[in-house]
Design a protein around this motif. Structure first.
Motif, short mmCIF file in Angstrom:
data_model
loop_
_atom_site.label_atom_id
_atom_site.label_comp_id
_atom_site.label_asym_id
_atom_site.label_seq_id
_atom_site.Cartn_x
_atom_site.Cartn_y
_atom_site.Cartn_z
N SER A 56 0.83 -1.20 0.00
CA SER A 56 0.00 0.00 0.00
C SER A 56 0.86 1.25 0.00
CB SER A 56 -0.92 0.00 1.22
OG SER A 56 -1.66 1.20 1.29
N ARG A 57 1.87 1.28 0.84
CA ARG A 57 2.74 2.45 0.94
C ARG A 57 3.60 2.64 -0.30
NH1 ARG A 57 4.94 2.50 7.18
NH2 ARG A 57 2.89 2.71 8.14
N SER A 58 3.72 1.58 -1.10
CA SER A 58 4.59 1.63 -2.27
C SER A 58 3.83 1.70 -3.58
CB SER A 58 5.50 0.40 -2.29
OG SER A 58 6.17 0.29 -1.07
N ASP A 59 2.51 1.84 -3.48
CA ASP A 59 1.65 1.88 -4.68
C ASP A 59 1.86 0.65 -5.57
OD1 ASP A 59 0.46 4.31 -3.98
OD2 ASP A 59 2.11 5.44 -4.87
N LEU A 60 1.89 -0.52 -4.93
CA LEU A 60 2.05 -1.78 -5.65
C LEU A 60 0.74 -2.57 -5.58
CD1 LEU A 60 5.62 -2.70 -4.35
CD2 LEU A 60 5.02 -1.84 -6.62
N PHE A 61 -0.29 -2.04 -6.25
CA PHE A 61 -1.61 -2.65 -6.19
C PHE A 61 -1.61 -4.08 -6.71
CE2 PHE A 61 -5.52 -3.77 -8.44
CZ PHE A 61 -6.39 -3.83 -7.36
N SER A 62 -1.02 -4.31 -7.86
CA SER A 62 -1.08 -5.65 -8.46
C SER A 62 -0.43 -6.70 -7.56
CB SER A 62 -0.47 -5.67 -9.85
OG SER A 62 0.87 -5.27 -9.81
N GLU A 63 0.66 -6.34 -6.88
CA GLU A 63 1.30 -7.27 -5.96
C GLU A 63 0.41 -7.55 -4.75
OE1 GLU A 63 2.71 -4.79 -7.47
OE2 GLU A 63 4.63 -5.42 -8.31
N ALA A 64 -0.23 -6.50 -4.24
CA ALA A 64 -1.13 -6.67 -3.10
C ALA A 64 -2.33 -7.53 -3.49
CB ALA A 64 -1.60 -5.31 -2.60
N LYS A 65 -2.88 -7.27 -4.65
CA LYS A 65 -4.04 -8.05 -5.11
C LYS A 65 -3.66 -9.51 -5.28
CE LYS A 65 -7.32 -8.43 -8.92
NZ LYS A 65 -7.73 -7.91 -10.23
N GLU A 66 -2.52 -9.76 -5.88
CA GLU A 66 -2.06 -11.14 -6.08
C GLU A 66 -1.88 -11.86 -4.74
OE1 GLU A 66 1.86 -13.45 -7.82
OE2 GLU A 66 1.36 -11.48 -8.64
#
Length: 146
Positions: A56-66
């Motif tokens: 979240s803090r790194s704007d890594l949506f696709s990684e979080a979603k995965e």
């Protein structure tokens, strides 16, 4: 660490290292430690929640979603990881930050159906932004929030 169970010291230690790296702003180290952890033990829900915060803090949506999709109901050699209220809240924050309103709605509904409630005071801005996007039908909020 004294208050935590002694059953899984490796998971606790590595999660602490991830949290410390995140606090220091070393996002690449967080991801590296997490990948190392997955090779040696099963991450627990605390680790998953910490990584969602990192993403979240790194704007890594696709990684979080995965990560979020991968953990749901998966049995890792006798250990089933079940998302908790914090997991859902974190994923809502990641989705809102990335302006992924359709996924925000999906996670919110799943959270509600799993028996968790959103802290409306803490997350009111997320709900307002979701509503303003015009892409999210928040009519289900009336049912779940009352």
């Amino acid at each position: 660490m004294k208050r935590l169970r002694y059953k899984k010291p490796l998971e606790v230690s590595l999660t602490g290292m991830i949290a410390s790296s995140m606090d220091g702003g070393h996002i690449d180290n967080c991801i590296s430690i997490f990948e190392h952890m997955k090779a040696h033990c099963v991450p627990n829900i605390g680790t998953i929640n910490t990584m969602l915060k990192v993403y979240s803090r790194s704007d890594l949506f696709s990684e979080a979603k995965e990560l979020f999709e991968d953990i749901k109901g998966v049995d890792h050699s006798g250990t089933t990881i079940i998302p908790d209220g914090y997991t859902y809240s974190s994923m809502l924050e990641v989705s809102a930050r990335a302006l992924q309103w359709e996924y925000f709605e999906y996670v919110y509904k799943e959270m509600s159906f799993s028996g968790y409630q959103l802290d409306q005071i803490k997350h009111a801005p997320l709900l307002v932004e979701a509503s303003r996007s015009g892409k999210v039908d928040l009519s289900f909020l009336v049912v779940f929030c009352n």
